[in-house]
Motif scaffolding. Structure first.
Motif: not given
Length: 240
Positions: A171-196
């Motif tokens: 949970x902490x990792x994904x919340x911090x990931x969201x903070x980071x993505x918010x700093x990226x430019x021109x983001x239209x979509x986020x895809x979380x890819x399940x490890x296989x």
């Protein structure tokens, strides 16, 4: 000019919008713990001139009519910058939608590449330097430089992140990931890819130890809520 191509997929459905031809370029400087294409890391591949590869790809054009196009992936496509820039320009001038699937760990003039790129699929390995090095074996300098080039070029971006049980699923990792993505430019979509584990057999065939041996595949359904939350909070256009 010669490019080194690992493979070409003619009917890709997950590497950008619509039905796409996907070109997997040979070579990658990263050694991600969960990489499912270790056979793209080093030399080899089939040699193509830009003229020959363009002719091959444009044969698939009838499938692109409903928002599809061509995606360059890898490996890391930015490791062949001159060839990639030439291919993107040739295809873009024909009106084909172009997409670049990358971790941003490349070489060369990003501006020349992004000038003819309609969409970037940006693979975020980790949002912190220590975690990035743990996963990839490299520093973040190249990928951070690429992000700034995307910012300057104004190219739309879809963010992707592989979620591995016990590594990037907290949970902490994904919340911090969201903070980071918010700093990226021109983001239209986020895809979380399940490890296989579909690529594990390649390690065995190549005689390479697999770092995540015994880690179970990630359940996609466990990511749905987080993916929705990240799209709601991080995207400039959440109608996706």
């Amino acid at each position: 000019m010669i490019g080194y191509i690992h493979s070409v997929e003619s009917m890709g459905l997950v590497d950008g919008p619509g039905v796409r031809a996907v070109v997997f370029l040979q070579g990658c400087p990263l050694r991600c713990l969960y990489c499912h294409n270790p056979d793209t890391w080093t030399g080899g591949g089939t040699e193509f001139t830009p003229e020959a590869l363009t002719a091959k790809l444009l044969r698939f054009r009838p499938y692109f009519s409903r928002g599809g196009g061509i995606t360059f992936s890898g490996g890391e496509p930015l490791l062949q910058p001159e060839f990639l820039a030439e291919m993107l320009e040739r295809l873009h001038t024909t009106g084909v939608h172009t997409c670049l699937d990358t971790a941003g760990a490349g070489l060369g003039d990003y501006g020349a590449i992004l000038r003819h790129t309609d969409l970037v699929l940006y693979d975020v390995k980790h949002h912190q330097a220590e975690g990035y090095r743990q996963i990839t074996g490299q520093d973040m300098d190249r990928t951070l430089a690429f992000v700034e080039a995307v910012r300057e070029a104004g190219v739309p971006m879809w963010v992707r992140h592989v979620v591995v049980p016990g590594l990037t699923d907290g949970e902490d990792h994904l919340a911090a990931l969201g903070d980071y993505i918010s700093t990226l430019p021109n983001v239209e979509k986020v895809e979380l890819l399940p490890y296989h584990t579909l690529g594990v057999h390649k390690y065995e065939a190549l005689g390479i130890p697999y770092a995540l041996k015994g880690v179970p595949p990630m359940d996609k359904t466990k990511l749905e809520d987080w993916e929705r939350r990240l799209n709601d909070c991080c995207c400039r256009n959440t109608d996706k």
